[in-house]
Design an enzyme around this catalytic site. Sequence first.
Site, PDB file in Angstrom:
ATOM      1  N   ILE A 179       1.983 -16.900  37.617  1.00 20.88           N
ATOM      2  CA  ILE A 179       1.049 -16.938  36.502  1.00 20.88           C
ATOM      3  C   ILE A 179       1.021 -15.547  35.883  1.00 20.88           C
ATOM      4  CG2 ILE A 179      -1.365 -17.259  35.819  1.00 20.88           C
ATOM      5  CD1 ILE A 179      -1.643 -19.188  38.188  1.00 20.88           C
ATOM      6  N   CYS A 180       1.197 -15.486  34.567  1.00 18.55           N
ATOM      7  CA  CYS A 180       1.105 -14.230  33.826  1.00 18.55           C
ATOM      8  C   CYS A 180       2.079 -13.189  34.406  1.00 18.55           C
ATOM      9  CB  CYS A 180      -0.336 -13.746  33.831  1.00 18.55           C
ATOM     10  SG  CYS A 180      -0.702 -12.441  32.624  1.00 18.55           S
ATOM     11  N   THR A 181       1.573 -12.011  34.772  1.00 21.46           N
ATOM     12  CA  THR A 181       2.446 -10.927  35.247  1.00 21.46           C
ATOM     13  C   THR A 181       2.915 -11.123  36.681  1.00 21.46           C
ATOM     14  OG1 THR A 181       0.443  -9.660  35.758  1.00 21.46           O
ATOM     15  CG2 THR A 181       1.536  -9.193  33.658  1.00 21.46           C
TER      16      THR A 181
END
Length: 320
Positions: A109-111
Amino acid sequence: MVEPHRVAVLAIDEVVGYDMQLPALLFRIAERNGEALYDVRICGVDDQPVRVSAGYTAVLDHGPEALAEADTVIVPGTRVRGPRHEGTLPDDIAAALALIRPGTRIMSICTGAFVLGAAGILDGRPATTHWAYADELQALYPEILVDENVLFVDDGDVLTSAGLAAGVDLCLHVLRADHGSEVANTAARYTVVPPFREGGQSQFIERPVSDEGVGTTASTRAWALTRLGEPLDLATLAEHARMSVRTFSRRFRAETGLSPRAWLIQERVKHARHLLENTTLPIDRVAEESGLGTSASLRQHLNAAIGVSPLTYRRTFARS
């Protein structure tokens, strides 16, 4: 009784708290006949508390041993320095990731994608992250096929999502793929979020605002939206805009974040969904009037966009 699917959420120091908690919430909601479909455990790379980027520390119930037992491993967003800024993978994270069994589904998720990138898991694969960090991900890990425009990428056994709320989109997508639309929609309703969102994160990317007059594609886009059921190729659109095909394509992407073809498909799918929700037209007619041609084409594009068939979509969302 079927054993629940085991999910391990790997919280790495400077973890984004929202990213860490949302998979546990969404997957724990999922059940059938009163039985849980997932066993979710949040774990660390060791048995120490984990710093959260919002300014607090989380004490976790599980250590890295949860990774060895998991069927799915999720890496939330993190600000950990090595993967995020140096292209390196600290020994403790590498040791934890080494516990993951072959064949385990891996998500970020995301970074969290930076951690998978540093581990080489994304080499040669399509992937995404928050649009603000997509260039950094590409620069640090050039072997990744980074797509900054999408909310998530499903590459089979490895899945990545854009920032924050796109993690919800990815988790709902996985619920839908694992157990069908009913389970995913129930989780979405419980958490008061839409079962799926239209478009990609390109709509959120900061871009200069164009003058809606001469030299933009805005009027042509508005014109095309009234003619989605008609043949609209690139040359026709460029001619309406009074531009060369090359200039039109360049300006169109700069203004929308999408190619003209991708934008047309997106808008035609959106119109098809409107027709499925608000009319009783046969599926073939919906395909024709939305410009997608045939029921097979409509089925393909709708499934690619939101993971359901036209009939399933109509049964779920048709207005009474």
